[in-house]
Scaffold this motif. Structure first.
Motif, PDB file in Angstrom:
ATOM      1  N   HIS A   1      -9.135 -12.801   3.041  1.00 20.77           N
ATOM      2  CA  HIS A   1      -7.754 -12.395   3.303  1.00 20.77           C
ATOM      3  C   HIS A   1      -6.843 -13.013   2.247  1.00 20.77           C
ATOM      4  N   LEU A   2      -7.092 -14.291   1.968  1.00 19.21           N
ATOM      5  CA  LEU A   2      -6.279 -15.015   0.982  1.00 19.21           C
ATOM      6  C   LEU A   2      -6.392 -14.352  -0.400  1.00 19.21           C
ATOM      7  N   CYS A   3      -7.624 -14.009  -0.786  1.00 16.42           N
ATOM      8  CA  CYS A   3      -7.841 -13.396  -2.109  1.00 16.42           C
ATOM      9  C   CYS A   3      -7.169 -12.024  -2.185  1.00 16.42           C
ATOM     10  N   ARG A   4      -7.269 -11.255  -1.090  1.00 14.98           N
ATOM     11  CA  ARG A   4      -6.659  -9.912  -1.078  1.00 14.98           C
ATOM     12  C   ARG A   4      -5.132 -10.026  -1.168  1.00 14.98           C
ATOM     13  N   MET A   5      -4.582 -10.925  -0.359  1.00 13.71           N
ATOM     14  CA  MET A   5      -3.138 -11.108  -0.347  1.00 13.71           C
ATOM     15  C   MET A   5      -2.646 -11.562  -1.734  1.00 13.71           C
ATOM     16  N   ALA A   6      -3.356 -12.499  -2.342  1.00 15.14           N
ATOM     17  CA  ALA A   6      -2.934 -13.021  -3.650  1.00 15.14           C
ATOM     18  C   ALA A   6      -2.962 -11.900  -4.694  1.00 15.14           C
TER      19      ALA A   6
ATOM     20  N   PHE B   1     -12.334 -16.457  -8.590  1.00 13.73           N
ATOM     21  CA  PHE B   1     -13.630 -17.114  -8.364  1.00 13.73           C
ATOM     22  C   PHE B   1     -14.093 -17.031  -6.906  1.00 13.73           C
ATOM     23  N   ALA B   2     -13.143 -16.791  -5.977  1.00 12.83           N
ATOM     24  CA  ALA B   2     -13.500 -16.796  -4.545  1.00 12.83           C
ATOM     25  C   ALA B   2     -13.642 -15.383  -3.968  1.00 12.83           C
ATOM     26  N   THR B   3     -13.529 -14.375  -4.806  1.00 17.19           N
ATOM     27  CA  THR B   3     -13.576 -12.996  -4.319  1.00 17.19           C
ATOM     28  C   THR B   3     -14.892 -12.698  -3.598  1.00 17.19           C
ATOM     29  N   GLY B   4     -14.783 -12.193  -2.389  1.00 17.60           N
ATOM     30  CA  GLY B   4     -15.974 -11.728  -1.660  1.00 17.60           C
ATOM     31  C   GLY B   4     -16.667 -12.797  -0.837  1.00 17.60           C
ATOM     32  N   ILE B   5     -16.176 -14.032  -0.880  1.00 19.92           N
ATOM     33  CA  ILE B   5     -16.857 -15.095  -0.113  1.00 19.92           C
ATOM     34  C   ILE B   5     -16.394 -15.030   1.345  1.00 19.92           C
TER      35      ILE B   5
END
Ligand SMILES: Cc1cc2nc3c(=O)[nH]c(=O)nc-3n(C[C@H](O)[C@H](O)[C@H](O)COP(=O)(O)OP(=O)(O)OC[C@H]3O[C@@H](n4cnc5c(N)ncnc54)[C@H](O)[C@@H]3O)c2cc1C
Length: 314
Positions: free
Chosen positions: A112-117, A127-131
């Motif tokens: 959620h954090l990666c999508r929002m960012a 680096f955290a995409t998909g985790i």
């Protein structure tokens, strides 16, 4: 744990509380025996109350997030499991010059954090995409898809110590290593490791369309190479510091598809052990043992688990 103790906790605390809760319900492997008490606080105050109460009763605590890196033994977990996945608010943002400062509670999903960012044009989290899993788990594991990880964006970490006391730590108080965060020299395998309640992240301005395109591209690549349809905890072993990856070593030994009971070395990715439906934690451990022995005997490399093993023997 007795009902009187549970009632005493319920009198002061608002979150979820369950007795003898099967951990198979709270791990992505879908295995694991029951914990004596499952505690899921709704807020930071709730977390502090529960932690100080349970510590005062000498009840052992295990902090967890979404259980996507956890292998719980079939005998379950003694004492209380404190699940921090319920701490999702408030997520706040501010600016310091160009920099974007995010205050993120530990229960927010990393995805959620990666999508929002990406959508907002905040760069730094590729680096955290998909985790899968929560931010708290990602920090504790220094989970990443690249060589670098959370050390590149984390400015402060707020923890709740086992006394129930909250403390905000600056960068000099913690260190990120390969798949490991240490706080005051202790990592998740030490008894005194605190609960991570929130973190302050520093991101930089980027182009939303470009960040979102990169994210989608990375997600598709992961989908194509990883066994996402069967329960697992992601890569089972850490990659050795030098030489071929753990997956490559296991693949070269022709071990893909090997099975013990319901546990199988994925046909798709040799460093994934999957639960084909009815695996026990012991079957997964037995299969992992075979892999470790075989790789050491034939390749001379000692593989170490990336997955966190917790709990008691059945
Ligand atoms: C399909 C799949 C793909 C994956 N891909 C990757 C990948 O590409 N890269 C990667 O690094 N990992 C990967 N993982 C592993 C896992 O998703 C990460 O390690 C994740 O960050 C764990 O988060 P979690 O909330 O599930 O933590 P959990 O599994 O619940 O806990 C992990 C560890 O952290 C501790 N912990 C969790 N939350 C807290 C907290 N708030 N305070 C204190 N301690 C805490 C637990 O005690 C445990 O030791 C993958 C897993 C799966 C199932």
């Amino acid at each position: 744990m007795g009902l009187d103790l549970m009632n005493a906790l319920l009198a002061v605390y608002q979150g979820e509380l369950k007795r003898n809760e099967p951990m198979a319900r709270h791990t992505s492997f879908r295995v694991g025996g029951p914990c004596d008490l499952f505690v899921k606080p709704k807020s930071l105050d709730d977390l502090r109350i529960a932690v100080s109460f349970l510590t005062s009763q000498s009840i052992p605590l295990t902090f967890v997030g979404d259980g996507t890196n956890l292998l719980v033994r079939d005998g379950g977990i003694e004492g209380a499991v404190i699940c921090l996945a319920g701490l999702t608010e408030p997520l706040t943002e501010s600016r310091q010059g160009e920099a974007i400062i995010l205050e993120v509670p530990a229960g927010v999903k990393t995805q959620h954090l990666c999508r929002m960012a990406a959508e907002k044009g905040y760069a730094g989290l590729t680096f955290a995409t998909g985790i899968p899993g929560t931010l708290g788990g990602a920090l504790t594991m220094n989970a990443s898809t690249e060589k670098t990880g959370w050390e590149t964006v984390v400015q402060k970490i707020t923890v709740v110590k086992r006394s129930g006391k909250k403390e905000t730590l600056k960068a000099e108080a913690f260190d990120f290593h390969y798949r490991r965060l240490s706080i005051g020299g202790k990592d998740r395998l030490h008894l005194g490791f605190p609960g991570i309640a929130a973190a302050t992240l520093v991101l930089t301005p980027g182009n939303p369309a470009q960040l979102e395109a990169d994210r989608q591209e990375k997600l598709s690549r992961r989908k194509a190479s990883q066994p996402v349809s069967l329960p697992s905890a992601g890569c089972f072993f850490k990659n050795p510091e030098t030489g071929p990856s753990a997956g490559q070593l296991i693949d070269e030994l022709g071990m893909k598809g090997r099975q013990i009971g319901g546990a199988q070395i994925s046909e798709r990715h040799a460093n994934y052990i999957v639960n084909t439906g009815s695996a026990t934690a012991q079957e997964i451990l037995d299969l992992a043992h075979q892999v470790r022995e075989n790789v050491f005997k034939k390749k001379g490399t000692r593989l170490e688990e990336e997955v966190t093993l917790v709990g008691r023997q059945a």
